[in-house]
Design a protein around this motif. Sequence first.
Motif, PDB file in Angstrom:
ATOM      1  N   HIS A  70       9.547  28.094  -3.323  1.00 42.08           N
ATOM      2  CA  HIS A  70       9.501  28.288  -4.773  1.00 42.08           C
ATOM      3  C   HIS A  70      10.709  27.588  -5.391  1.00 42.08           C
ATOM      4  O   HIS A  70      11.838  28.102  -5.320  1.00 42.08           O
ATOM      5  N   GLN A  73      13.206  29.428  -7.689  1.00 39.28           N
ATOM      6  CA  GLN A  73      14.002  30.504  -7.082  1.00 39.28           C
ATOM      7  C   GLN A  73      15.226  29.944  -6.343  1.00 39.28           C
ATOM      8  O   GLN A  73      16.028  30.700  -5.800  1.00 39.28           O
ATOM      9  N   LEU A  85       9.280  43.247  -1.058  1.00 40.82           N
ATOM     10  CA  LEU A  85       8.578  42.263  -1.887  1.00 40.82           C
ATOM     11  C   LEU A  85       8.313  42.682  -3.340  1.00 40.82           C
ATOM     12  O   LEU A  85       8.762  41.994  -4.257  1.00 40.82           O
ATOM     13  N   TRP A  88      11.362  43.416  -5.270  1.00 43.84           N
ATOM     14  CA  TRP A  88      12.142  42.166  -5.311  1.00 43.84           C
ATOM     15  C   TRP A  88      11.580  41.228  -6.389  1.00 43.84           C
ATOM     16  O   TRP A  88      12.329  40.628  -7.167  1.00 43.84           O
ATOM     17  N   LEU A  89      10.257  41.125  -6.455  1.00 43.53           N
ATOM     18  CA  LEU A  89       9.635  40.271  -7.482  1.00 43.53           C
ATOM     19  C   LEU A  89       9.982  40.781  -8.875  1.00 43.53           C
ATOM     20  O   LEU A  89      10.416  40.008  -9.741  1.00 43.53           O
ATOM     21  N   THR A  93      12.949  38.181  -9.246  1.00 44.81           N
ATOM     22  CA  THR A  93      12.225  36.921  -9.276  1.00 44.81           C
ATOM     23  C   THR A  93      11.558  36.655 -10.628  1.00 44.81           C
ATOM     24  O   THR A  93      11.735  35.576 -11.205  1.00 44.81           O
ATOM     25  N   ARG A 198      -0.801  32.754  -7.928  1.00 39.70           N
ATOM     26  CA  ARG A 198       0.418  33.264  -7.272  1.00 39.70           C
ATOM     27  C   ARG A 198       0.094  34.141  -6.056  1.00 39.70           C
ATOM     28  O   ARG A 198       0.529  33.872  -4.961  1.00 39.70           O
ATOM     29  N   PHE A 199      -0.658  35.208  -6.280  1.00 44.57           N
ATOM     30  CA  PHE A 199      -1.244  36.039  -5.236  1.00 44.57           C
ATOM     31  C   PHE A 199      -2.231  36.961  -5.932  1.00 44.57           C
ATOM     32  O   PHE A 199      -2.226  37.063  -7.164  1.00 44.57           O
ATOM     33  N   HIS A 225      -0.283  33.303  -1.425  1.00 49.25           N
ATOM     34  CA  HIS A 225       0.351  34.216  -0.464  1.00 49.25           C
ATOM     35  C   HIS A 225      -0.732  35.105   0.152  1.00 49.25           C
ATOM     36  O   HIS A 225      -1.707  35.455  -0.517  1.00 49.25           O
ATOM     37  N   GLU A 228       1.442  39.600   3.308  1.00 45.43           N
ATOM     38  CA  GLU A 228       2.882  39.460   3.540  1.00 45.43           C
ATOM     39  C   GLU A 228       3.553  40.802   3.804  1.00 45.43           C
ATOM     40  O   GLU A 228       4.440  40.902   4.661  1.00 45.43           O
ATOM     41  N   HIS A 267       2.782  33.347   4.851  1.00 45.57           N
ATOM     42  CA  HIS A 267       3.146  34.608   5.529  1.00 45.57           C
ATOM     43  C   HIS A 267       2.170  35.061   6.608  1.00 45.57           C
ATOM     44  O   HIS A 267       2.477  34.972   7.783  1.00 45.57           O
ATOM     45  N   SER A 292      12.348  34.583   5.097  1.00 38.38           N
ATOM     46  CA  SER A 292      11.866  35.463   4.043  1.00 38.38           C
ATOM     47  C   SER A 292      11.343  36.776   4.618  1.00 38.38           C
ATOM     48  O   SER A 292      11.648  37.862   4.118  1.00 38.38           O
ATOM     49  N   ILE A 296      13.348  40.136   3.116  1.00 37.62           N
ATOM     50  CA  ILE A 296      12.729  41.162   2.273  1.00 37.62           C
ATOM     51  C   ILE A 296      11.897  42.111   3.140  1.00 37.62           C
ATOM     52  O   ILE A 296      10.994  42.791   2.668  1.00 37.62           O
ATOM     53  N   ASP A 318      10.299  29.360   2.139  1.00 38.47           N
ATOM     54  CA  ASP A 318      10.042  30.407   1.141  1.00 38.47           C
ATOM     55  C   ASP A 318      11.284  30.755   0.343  1.00 38.47           C
ATOM     56  O   ASP A 318      11.562  31.924   0.087  1.00 38.47           O
TER      57      ASP A 318
HETATM   58  N1  GUN Z   1       4.196  36.951  -3.452  1.00 42.44           N
HETATM   59  C1  GUN Z   1       3.962  36.665  -4.737  1.00 42.44           C
HETATM   60  N2  GUN Z   1       4.970  35.962  -5.281  1.00 42.44           N
HETATM   61  C2  GUN Z   1       5.869  35.796  -4.301  1.00 42.44           C
HETATM   62  C3  GUN Z   1       7.128  35.127  -4.236  1.00 42.44           C
HETATM   63  O1  GUN Z   1       7.638  34.560  -5.210  1.00 42.44           O
HETATM   64  N3  GUN Z   1       7.764  35.161  -3.032  1.00 42.44           N
HETATM   65  C4  GUN Z   1       7.245  35.800  -1.946  1.00 42.44           C
HETATM   66  N4  GUN Z   1       7.921  35.783  -0.803  1.00 42.44           N
HETATM   67  N5  GUN Z   1       6.070  36.421  -1.974  1.00 42.44           N
HETATM   68  C5  GUN Z   1       5.389  36.418  -3.140  1.00 42.44           C
END
Ligand code: GUN
Length: 426
Positions: A70, A73, A85, A88-89, A93, A198-199, A225, A228, A267, A292, A296, A318
């Motif tokens: 990313h 980041q 995760l 953390w987002l 993030t 994104r996911f 993603h 993860e 992941h 990563s 996390i 990552d």
């Molecule tokens: N899943 C969705 N967004 C992210 C991200 O920015 N980093 C990670 N590691 N997982 C994510």
Amino acid sequence: MNKNTFALKGTICYSRDPNTLITAENAWVVCENGVSAGVFQELPEKYRGIPCRDTKGSLIIPGLTDLHLHAPQYTFRATGMDLELLDWLNTYTFPEESKYADPAYAEAAYRIFADDLKRSATTRAAVFATLHVEATELLMDLLEDTGLITFVGKVNMDRNSSPSLEEESAAASAEATIRWLSEIKGRYKNTRPILTPRFTPSCTDELMKELAVIQKEHQLPVQSHLSENLSEIAWVQELCPNTRFYGEAYEQFGLFGGETCPAIMAHCVYSSDEEIALMKKQGVYIAHCPSSNTNIASGIAPVRRYLDEGMHVGLGSDIAGGFSLSILRAMADAVQVSKLRWRLIDNTMKPLTLEEIFYIATIGGGSFFGRVGSFEKGYAFDAVILDDTNLPHPQAISSKERLERLIYLSDDRNITGKYVSGKKIF
Ligand code: GUN
Ligand code: FE
């Protein structure tokens, strides 16, 4: 002889397959029109007199591929590693990525990222930007200037994010994506677009449907993603009750690999047997991100299994779940976490070997870009020169040991040259 022909001379190391690392001392690797013409112990007659960069015994390896990172980041990497995760987002993030609405901020930050990526051992990368079209184009302009070959994705996210980092609707996200694709059309030689939902938690079904249409129309690859983190997986199950496993949340929209939709999933730490079978069938690329997954606290991906099943696996830094842009470092991390998995989780899954991790970092990820990641004849001429004269040793050591130590020490100061498709970067 074609004037785009030249040679590098040194200790040449490359993979043939996951179990075969070839080393050739005092050898030449020849580049013709951006493509490797092979490795030679004696320079064939027809190449006599071509320009040659003699590295005085430095190691020469294929360029490394970063299959997942990313860019926005990068400037907060190595901070905020105290959360899992989803927290953390939300905590670090998303607030940082929202700053990329400001093109001046984006340009300053992306310049730092592009300069450092240029200096690294990475020659190819698949990169997430943010949801902002203008900033994504700035990133693409800067990456194009580095000479590296990259896929860059404007991120799509229309739910569950934050007011400052969320697209208004599926339609608005799709429209922004179409505008981005039209604005960059024909603009770059080395920088290509990749569709980037994104996911699943960030993308409504309506958005996924819109993206599927765009994917087909523009013949785009996809990155996202997958599996993860345990809380993330439970959330996807709630959001998509009609699916049996996370991968189906992409597959149901046709965004999960297959002949016309190359896909990278980052992941795959907790992929079920069914998910693995579907990835295998669809030829999905797995971006393994050991730094990563450790930082996390996501877990340890079963890379030995993926490799033994003949699946596509590459490495991802990552950034900024991972703190280092170095794929040399990611190689060392991957071997280390594979040992912990073997010791603590599954003693039938042997740790990764040096040969295997070298293969994953070069051909494994590189093959997403075509014939990339080796010096066998016909591969794109991506090369990195590693000078280890600052690492003296009284004992004799083999070329493989020199390579191993450069991987474990993963110090960018050892990188003294880089070529991408035959073009000298430095
Ligand atoms: N899943 C969705 N967004 C992210 C991200 O920015 N980093 C990670 N590691 N997982 C994510
Ligand atoms: Fe990621």
